[in-house]
Design a protein around this motif. Sequence first.
Motif, PDB file in Angstrom:
ATOM      1  N   PHE A  54      -9.489 -13.903  35.126  1.00 46.34           N
ATOM      2  CA  PHE A  54      -9.744 -14.428  36.470  1.00 46.34           C
ATOM      3  C   PHE A  54     -11.215 -14.740  36.701  1.00 46.34           C
ATOM      4  CE2 PHE A  54      -5.827 -11.878  37.982  1.00 46.34           C
ATOM      5  CZ  PHE A  54      -5.006 -12.833  37.437  1.00 46.34           C
ATOM      6  N   TYR A  55     -12.092 -13.761  36.431  1.00 48.72           N
ATOM      7  CA  TYR A  55     -13.518 -13.976  36.686  1.00 48.72           C
ATOM      8  C   TYR A  55     -14.127 -15.064  35.808  1.00 48.72           C
ATOM      9  CZ  TYR A  55     -15.101 -10.791  40.309  1.00 48.72           C
ATOM     10  OH  TYR A  55     -15.358 -10.205  41.516  1.00 48.72           O
ATOM     11  N   PRO A  56     -13.846 -15.098  34.498  1.00 48.17           N
ATOM     12  CA  PRO A  56     -14.379 -16.210  33.706  1.00 48.17           C
ATOM     13  C   PRO A  56     -13.931 -17.569  34.215  1.00 48.17           C
ATOM     14  CG  PRO A  56     -13.651 -14.455  32.257  1.00 48.17           C
ATOM     15  CD  PRO A  56     -13.222 -14.067  33.635  1.00 48.17           C
ATOM     16  N   ALA A  57     -12.655 -17.682  34.633  1.00 45.54           N
ATOM     17  CA  ALA A  57     -12.178 -18.958  35.172  1.00 45.54           C
ATOM     18  C   ALA A  57     -12.891 -19.299  36.475  1.00 45.54           C
ATOM     19  CB  ALA A  57     -10.664 -18.893  35.392  1.00 45.54           C
ATOM     20  N   LEU A  58     -13.074 -18.300  37.335  1.00 47.33           N
ATOM     21  CA  LEU A  58     -13.740 -18.535  38.613  1.00 47.33           C
ATOM     22  C   LEU A  58     -15.202 -18.923  38.417  1.00 47.33           C
ATOM     23  CD1 LEU A  58     -13.726 -18.391  41.726  1.00 47.33           C
ATOM     24  CD2 LEU A  58     -14.272 -15.952  41.524  1.00 47.33           C
TER      25      LEU A  58
ATOM     26  N   ILE B  49     -20.085 -15.984  28.897  1.00 47.34           N
ATOM     27  CA  ILE B  49     -19.672 -17.172  28.146  1.00 47.34           C
ATOM     28  C   ILE B  49     -19.158 -18.248  29.093  1.00 47.34           C
ATOM     29  CG2 ILE B  49     -18.066 -18.024  26.399  1.00 47.34           C
ATOM     30  CD1 ILE B  49     -18.160 -15.257  25.119  1.00 47.34           C
ATOM     31  N   ALA B  50     -18.388 -17.842  30.110  1.00 50.69           N
ATOM     32  CA  ALA B  50     -17.881 -18.810  31.089  1.00 50.69           C
ATOM     33  C   ALA B  50     -19.021 -19.465  31.847  1.00 50.69           C
ATOM     34  CB  ALA B  50     -16.924 -18.115  32.060  1.00 50.69           C
TER      35      ALA B  50
ATOM     36  N   ILE C 147     -23.362  -8.135  26.369  1.00 47.14           N
ATOM     37  CA  ILE C 147     -24.132  -9.191  27.031  1.00 47.14           C
ATOM     38  C   ILE C 147     -23.334 -10.493  27.039  1.00 47.14           C
ATOM     39  CG2 ILE C 147     -26.156 -10.668  26.779  1.00 47.14           C
ATOM     40  CD1 ILE C 147     -27.725  -8.230  25.909  1.00 47.14           C
ATOM     41  N   PHE C 148     -22.719 -10.804  25.896  1.00 52.26           N
ATOM     42  CA  PHE C 148     -21.904 -12.011  25.817  1.00 52.26           C
ATOM     43  C   PHE C 148     -20.466 -11.694  26.196  1.00 52.26           C
ATOM     44  CE2 PHE C 148     -25.540 -13.171  23.214  1.00 52.26           C
ATOM     45  CZ  PHE C 148     -25.793 -14.458  23.661  1.00 52.26           C
ATOM     46  N   ALA C 149     -20.338 -11.143  27.408  1.00 55.50           N
ATOM     47  CA  ALA C 149     -19.022 -10.853  27.967  1.00 55.50           C
ATOM     48  C   ALA C 149     -18.340 -12.166  28.361  1.00 55.50           C
ATOM     49  CB  ALA C 149     -19.172  -9.942  29.187  1.00 55.50           C
TER      50      ALA C 149
END
Length: 300
Positions: free
Chosen positions: A51-55, A243-244, A237-239
């Motif tokens: 959800f958060y990466p898409a948002l 990346i999103a 760090i590269f969560a």
Amino acid sequence: MDIFRLFIISLMPVLKVLLVIIAGLILATQRFDLLGCDARRHLNNMVFYVFYPALIGCSLADTMTLEGLADLWFLPVNVLITCVIGSILGWILVIVTKPPRHLWGLVISCTSAANLGNMLLIILPALCEEKNNPFGGVASTCSANGKAYASLSLAIQIIYIWSILYFLLRMYANNEVKETNSNNSIIVAANGCTRDVLHDPVGLPQIHNDGNQKVSTTVKFKQLFMKIMRSESLRKIFAPATIAAIVGFLIGIATPIRKTFIGDNAPLRVIYSATELIGNAGIPSITLIVGANLLKGTFQ
């Protein structure tokens, strides 16, 4: 009268968030048991990985442009100032209250991070929906810009936490390490268990030689590079959110790619719309989780 109006405008989005938090708390009670421990863990994983990466990606891709990058200089500066002031206040706090030594890093980290986190991503869009909001402009534009700024702040926060704060926590935790000799040490784990480890101040794999062989500089740099690449903090760090944010930036500033995904005439707009639809579930989901996590301190 203006103060009262401003108070009402500021109060309404907070009340909206509190109502969702209360709903999450109720759903976590034994009567409903819809947000128990397992359900919260799975939902939290969905928020973190989906959800958060898409948002974040959609918010930045929709609002960030190459011309607007110069206007974002204040975000990392603001995080840096917050870090410095919070660290000073945390250091003063541990000096005055004198907690156990191994908790110093935790206290300083909590005060240093301050309000960096998910709450901006929750409050700002709700505040923009109110009439006469302090940011002005159309509600949809305010909400889009607010989510973009909050998303970028969240990405910067992840880098800050897993680089500076994580190092700070480990530094104070290492004070519990007791050396037994020059080559070996005993690390006391949190559960009281101990384990022997080979002491290496550089943190590199030990290379045993007969005294005649010399390790080349290239091999040392290779070992150091592999150590950094395999470190837990670098992976954190590269969560997915970081990346999103990078992908959203690239789509936003690259005009040809932007026109491919965003816009009424974009050929791949269905991909952007589907991703945005998934991301919209992030804010209510994390707010419900916040409410469910409050159950332990209230009714149980």
